[in-house]
Design an enzyme around this catalytic site. Structure first.
Site, mmCIF file in Angstrom:
data_model
loop_
_atom_site.group_PDB
_atom_site.id
_atom_site.type_symbol
_atom_site.label_atom_id
_atom_site.label_comp_id
_atom_site.label_asym_id
_atom_site.label_seq_id
_atom_site.Cartn_x
_atom_site.Cartn_y
_atom_site.Cartn_z
ATOM 1 N N ASP A 43 9.061 -1.811 -11.773
ATOM 2 C CA ASP A 43 7.701 -2.328 -11.708
ATOM 3 C C ASP A 43 7.233 -2.719 -13.114
ATOM 4 O O ASP A 43 7.338 -1.917 -14.054
ATOM 5 C CB ASP A 43 6.776 -1.261 -11.094
ATOM 6 C CG ASP A 43 5.676 -1.888 -10.274
ATOM 7 O OD1 ASP A 43 4.841 -2.596 -10.869
ATOM 8 O OD2 ASP A 43 5.657 -1.695 -9.049
ATOM 9 N N SER A 96 1.915 -6.522 -7.933
ATOM 10 C CA SER A 96 2.814 -5.765 -7.049
ATOM 11 C C SER A 96 2.743 -6.235 -5.612
ATOM 12 O O SER A 96 3.748 -6.265 -4.913
ATOM 13 C CB SER A 96 2.439 -4.285 -7.060
ATOM 14 O OG SER A 96 2.795 -3.704 -8.261
ATOM 15 N N ASP A 186 -6.631 -5.707 -15.374
ATOM 16 C CA ASP A 186 -6.128 -7.068 -15.125
ATOM 17 C C ASP A 186 -6.754 -8.040 -16.115
ATOM 18 O O ASP A 186 -6.372 -9.217 -16.170
ATOM 19 C CB ASP A 186 -6.471 -7.518 -13.701
ATOM 20 C CG ASP A 186 -5.888 -6.571 -12.670
ATOM 21 O OD1 ASP A 186 -4.820 -6.003 -12.948
ATOM 22 O OD2 ASP A 186 -6.507 -6.387 -11.615
ATOM 23 N N ARG A 302 -7.236 -7.772 -2.039
ATOM 24 C CA ARG A 302 -5.981 -7.003 -1.996
ATOM 25 C C ARG A 302 -6.212 -5.646 -1.326
ATOM 26 O O ARG A 302 -7.222 -4.987 -1.553
ATOM 27 C CB ARG A 302 -5.438 -6.824 -3.414
ATOM 28 C CG ARG A 302 -4.202 -5.967 -3.447
ATOM 29 C CD ARG A 302 -3.421 -6.120 -4.719
ATOM 30 N NE ARG A 302 -2.677 -4.911 -5.022
ATOM 31 C CZ ARG A 302 -1.880 -4.775 -6.055
ATOM 32 N NH1 ARG A 302 -1.710 -5.774 -6.893
ATOM 33 N NH2 ARG A 302 -1.262 -3.636 -6.268
ATOM 34 N N LYS A 377 3.343 4.159 -6.322
ATOM 35 C CA LYS A 377 4.019 2.912 -5.939
ATOM 36 C C LYS A 377 4.708 3.038 -4.577
ATOM 37 O O LYS A 377 5.438 2.132 -4.181
ATOM 38 C CB LYS A 377 5.082 2.528 -6.997
ATOM 39 C CG LYS A 377 4.522 2.250 -8.374
ATOM 40 C CD LYS A 377 3.820 0.895 -8.451
ATOM 41 C CE LYS A 377 3.265 0.642 -9.843
ATOM 42 N NZ LYS A 377 2.473 -0.589 -9.917
ATOM 43 N N ASP A 446 5.123 -0.527 -15.557
ATOM 44 C CA ASP A 446 3.823 -1.032 -15.147
ATOM 45 C C ASP A 446 2.696 -0.030 -15.398
ATOM 46 O O ASP A 446 1.708 -0.354 -16.047
ATOM 47 C CB ASP A 446 3.865 -1.375 -13.659
ATOM 48 C CG ASP A 446 2.548 -1.980 -13.220
ATOM 49 O OD1 ASP A 446 2.223 -3.054 -13.728
ATOM 50 O OD2 ASP A 446 1.853 -1.359 -12.405
ATOM 51 N N HIS A 450 -0.061 -0.578 -18.369
ATOM 52 C CA HIS A 450 -1.489 -0.817 -18.111
ATOM 53 C C HIS A 450 -2.410 0.001 -19.012
ATOM 54 O O HIS A 450 -3.595 -0.292 -19.117
ATOM 55 C CB HIS A 450 -1.834 -0.445 -16.670
ATOM 56 C CG HIS A 450 -1.524 -1.508 -15.659
ATOM 57 N ND1 HIS A 450 -2.001 -2.796 -15.767
ATOM 58 C CD2 HIS A 450 -0.837 -1.460 -14.487
ATOM 59 C CE1 HIS A 450 -1.589 -3.489 -14.702
ATOM 60 N NE2 HIS A 450 -0.879 -2.716 -13.925
ATOM 61 N N ASP A 487 8.959 -6.725 -10.046
ATOM 62 C CA ASP A 487 7.972 -7.426 -9.219
ATOM 63 C C ASP A 487 7.089 -8.354 -10.044
ATOM 64 O O ASP A 487 6.453 -9.252 -9.498
ATOM 65 C CB ASP A 487 7.131 -6.435 -8.418
ATOM 66 C CG ASP A 487 6.428 -5.404 -9.284
ATOM 67 O OD1 ASP A 487 6.813 -5.221 -10.469
ATOM 68 O OD2 ASP A 487 5.484 -4.766 -8.784
ATOM 69 N N HIS A 488 7.021 -8.152 -11.347
ATOM 70 C CA HIS A 488 6.217 -8.970 -12.265
ATOM 71 C C HIS A 488 6.364 -8.367 -13.652
ATOM 72 O O HIS A 488 6.886 -7.259 -13.781
ATOM 73 C CB HIS A 488 4.717 -8.981 -11.885
ATOM 74 C CG HIS A 488 4.165 -7.592 -11.722
ATOM 75 N ND1 HIS A 488 3.858 -6.800 -12.794
ATOM 76 C CD2 HIS A 488 3.942 -6.842 -10.623
ATOM 77 C CE1 HIS A 488 3.443 -5.627 -12.353
ATOM 78 N NE2 HIS A 488 3.497 -5.612 -11.043
ATOM 79 N N HIS A 518 -0.781 -7.459 -16.332
ATOM 80 C CA HIS A 518 0.520 -8.063 -16.026
ATOM 81 C C HIS A 518 0.631 -9.367 -16.817
ATOM 82 O O HIS A 518 -0.317 -9.781 -17.480
ATOM 83 C CB HIS A 518 0.622 -8.389 -14.535
ATOM 84 C CG HIS A 518 0.481 -7.190 -13.652
ATOM 85 N ND1 HIS A 518 0.268 -7.284 -12.306
ATOM 86 C CD2 HIS A 518 0.520 -5.853 -13.925
ATOM 87 C CE1 HIS A 518 0.205 -6.087 -11.776
ATOM 88 N NE2 HIS A 518 0.342 -5.201 -12.738
HETATM 89 O O1 LIG Z 1 -2.740 -1.194 -10.576
HETATM 90 C C1 LIG Z 1 -2.958 -2.175 -9.854
HETATM 91 O O2 LIG Z 1 -3.673 -2.134 -8.856
HETATM 92 C C2 LIG Z 1 -2.322 -3.501 -10.201
HETATM 93 C C3 LIG Z 1 -3.119 -4.139 -11.298
HETATM 94 O O3 LIG Z 1 -4.402 -4.419 -10.865
HETATM 95 O O4 LIG Z 1 -1.000 -3.312 -10.595
HETATM 96 P P1 LIG Z 1 0.201 -3.514 -9.548
HETATM 97 O O5 LIG Z 1 0.041 -4.880 -8.970
HETATM 98 O O6 LIG Z 1 1.437 -3.380 -10.377
HETATM 99 O O7 LIG Z 1 0.080 -2.453 -8.527
HETATM 100 MN MN LIG Z 2 3.796 -3.935 -9.837
HETATM 101 MN MN LIG Z 3 0.422 -3.144 -12.328
#
Ligand SMILES: O=C(O)[C@@H](CO)OP(=O)(O)O
Ligand SMILES: [Mn+2]
Ligand SMILES: [Mn+2]
Length: 576
Positions: A43, A96, A186, A302, A377, A446, A450, A487-488, A518
């Site tokens: 990740d 993600s 973000d 999301r 995750k 990831d 962050h 994934d990114h 990201h």
């Molecule tokens: O933490 C999250 O919610 C996102 C960033 O906003 O990260 P990820 O897409 O890797 O889950």
């Molecule tokens: Mn991710």
């Molecule tokens: Mn993330």
């Protein structure tokens, strides 16, 4: 995306015939059935110039470095952002949700961000049953809008919130209260005032339309409401108390005042971690508790970080925390966050329908799968991988294992997270011989990336590399095949850069500005293992391939041709 139907012409008339669907896959001409296949998703692990602000480059990562030397036959880059993963534009960084959707489904779907854009632009959003449901509260009661306040485009977008607010005011909303969640994850840390300012300015227009509008409560996304995968219900509860009951330890007259005061009291406080606060009027009463007959919309598109709050708002039976006296509200999500359990029952925009995912094909072809990650995750490699679908396709052919994430410790204080534990479990699953397909998500790059903590992210990358080694040793032992991808991007770039020169942007103190988000970078895709037939290598005719091409590739490794409508496989076979 490939067409789902057959179009043809008969005597001058254009006809469309639905393609018959079959689950059974044809055998692959080169890859044999029965090989053990390990899929490793790192990740937040992208590819970026190897300078001093690339934590993957700075960290000792001998295993990943050795694999890179197999380029271009077994190491390549794939796109993981923008249009390649169904986001509105190539300016959009990956995330993600869209990344794992593409990886698991093998096709590209227009994602929530784009669907909401379309629904707002065409006005369809206001014609649906979800909007009718909430708008019945407009004349007499308050409309509450709750969600992430930024233009990050991962969970929500500020421009969509502003359009929605205006659209509601035009359609009779008399009182709007916004419950904001600060980002800084973000988008740049410390950028929250910018977004609050834009929102406050929009309120002026809304008020001129005869609608009383203001911010009612707030807090940082990691501390308030936006927990996921049931890691910590306490986070949702403190959001509930502030938003619904108007109760929080901190009360201020405006959101700007809240930010200023809380930051002065704790200068190290990042937007994402702000404690909950409530906005009060001159009488000291909360500006916008949620009351009987009010309408509530969570405006994140999301799902993962809104599912828990949606349960609290939508479910009659709920035992995760004490909601107190539950107001009789009309609640809708921007999207439906989980279609299988119809959560929430009401929503403004229909989510993408992601069916016929690789997991379902593997089950229909008797491939036994095992999937694992740690809590933060876990849903990525199960729920999201399976097209935002709860549960398993087959309890006899699949096993999902969740390793509990650390609770209450900042990710940068324990950058190893559960990487080694996941790797050891995956190793054991592979060596047990019970599973053909072993799939993991290793979260560190990831989650620690962050935090913006460079040193900790280096340690995170080091741990990831050690975890990969454990899993690759197991692949070696069972003479299997591996596929490693991400994934990114995230950990590979810890600073904001000048778009033209690539040089880090310096702040007023002359230090590089920290990047917590990201990235738009491509990610590696690496194949190998003793089970990979000799002569199989990456084809060279797909320079713009993306994450959606990965599913066809590992379906081949299991001995099958990919479904006809999947994005093409990344591999070809060449005899030496
Ligand atoms: O933490 C999250 O919610 C996102 C960033 O906003 O990260 P990820 O897409 O890797 O889950
Ligand atoms: Mn991710
Ligand atoms: Mn993330």
């Amino acid at each position: 995306m490939s067409p789902s139907n057959l179009n043809f012409e008969l005597k001058g008339t254009k006809l469309t015939m639905e393609r018959p669907h079959r689950w059974r896959l044809r055998h692959h001409p080169v890859c044999r059935r029965g090989k053990k296949v390990m899929i490793i998703i790192l990740d937040g692990w992208g590819e970026q110039i190897p300078d001093d602000f690339n934590s993957i480059n700075v960290a000792p990562t001998p295993t990943m470095d050795a694999l890179k030397k197999t380029a271009p036959d077994r190491w390549r880059l794939v796109r993981a952002h923008g249009l390649s993963v169904g986001l509105p534009s190539d300016e959009d960084m990956g995330n993600s949700e869209v990344g794992h959707n593409a990886l698991g489904a093998g096709r590209i779907f227009t994602q929530g961000a784009g669907l909401v854009d379309q629904a707002l632009a065409t006005g369809k959003l206001y014609e649906g049953a979800g909007f009718k449901y909430i708008s019945s509260a407009f004349a007499q009661n308050t409309l509450h809008l709750m969600g992430l306040l930024s233009d990050g485009g991962v969970h929500s977008r500020l421009d969509q919130l502003l359009l929605l607010m205006k659209g509601c005011a035009e359609r009779g909303a008399k009182r709007i209260r916004v419950h904001i969640l600060l980002d800084g994850r973000d988008v740049a840390p410390g950028s929250a005032p910018k977004y609050i300012d834009i929102l406050e300015k929009e309120f002026v227009d809304i008020r001129n339309m005869g609608c009383d509008a203001c911010i009612a409560s707030g807090g940082g996304r990691m501390a308030v409401t936006m927990d996921r995968y049931e890691n910590d219900w306490g986070v949702v509860k403190i959001g509930w108390d502030a938003q619904v009951r108007g109760e929080a330890p901190h009360k201020f007259a405006t959101a700007m005042e809240a930010l200023k005061n809380l930051k002065e009291a704790n200068p190290k406080l990042d937007d994402q971690y702000f404690p909950p606060f409530v906005i009060v009027g001159p009488d000291g009463n909360a500006e916008g508790p949620i009351l009987d007959n009010d309408a509530v919309v969570s405006f994140n598109f999301r799902a993962d970080r809104m599912v828990m709050a949606a349960k609290a708002f939508d479910l009659e039976e709920f035992d995760k925390f004490d909601r107190g006296v539950m107001p009789k509200i009309k609640y809708a999500g921007m999207l439906q966050y989980d279609a299988d359990i119809e959560l929430p029952k009401h929503y403004l925009v229909t989510p993408p329908l992601i069916e016929k995912t690789s997991g379902e094909y593997l089950v229909h072809n008797y491939v036994k799968s095992w999937a694992c990650s740690e809590t933060v995750k876990f849903g990525h490699v199960t729920f999201v991988w399976n097209g935002n679908r709860s549960g398993m396709f087959s309890s006899s052919l699949e096993k999902y294992v969740e390793i509990p994430s650390n609770k209450g410790i900042p990710f940068n204080d324990n950058p190893e997270m559960k990487a080694i534990a996941i790797a050891e479990k995956a190793r054991d699953a592979l060596l047990s011989g019970k599973f053909d397909h072993v799939r993991v998500n290793i979260a560190n790059g990831d989650m620690v990336g962050h935090t913006g903590d460079f040193k900790a992210t280096i340690s995170a990358c080091e741990a990831v590399d050690r975890a990969v080694k454990i899993m690759l040793d197991a692949v070696e032992e069972v003479k299997g095949i591996f596929l490693i991808t991400a994934d990114h991007g995230n950990a590979e770039d810890m600073v904001k850069r000048n778009a033209k020169t690539g040089e880090p942007i310096l702040n007023s103190a002359g230090e590089p500005e920290v990047l917590t988000s990201h990235t738009c970078n491509p990610v590696p895709c690496i194949i190998g293992g003793p089970g990979l037939p000799k002569g199989v290598k990456f084809r060279t005719d797909l320079p713009n391939a993306g994450l959606a091409n990965v599913a066809a590739t590992f379906i081949n490794f299991h001995g099958f041709e990919a479904p006809w409508d999947y994005e093409p496989t990344l591999i070809e076979y060449k005899e030496d």
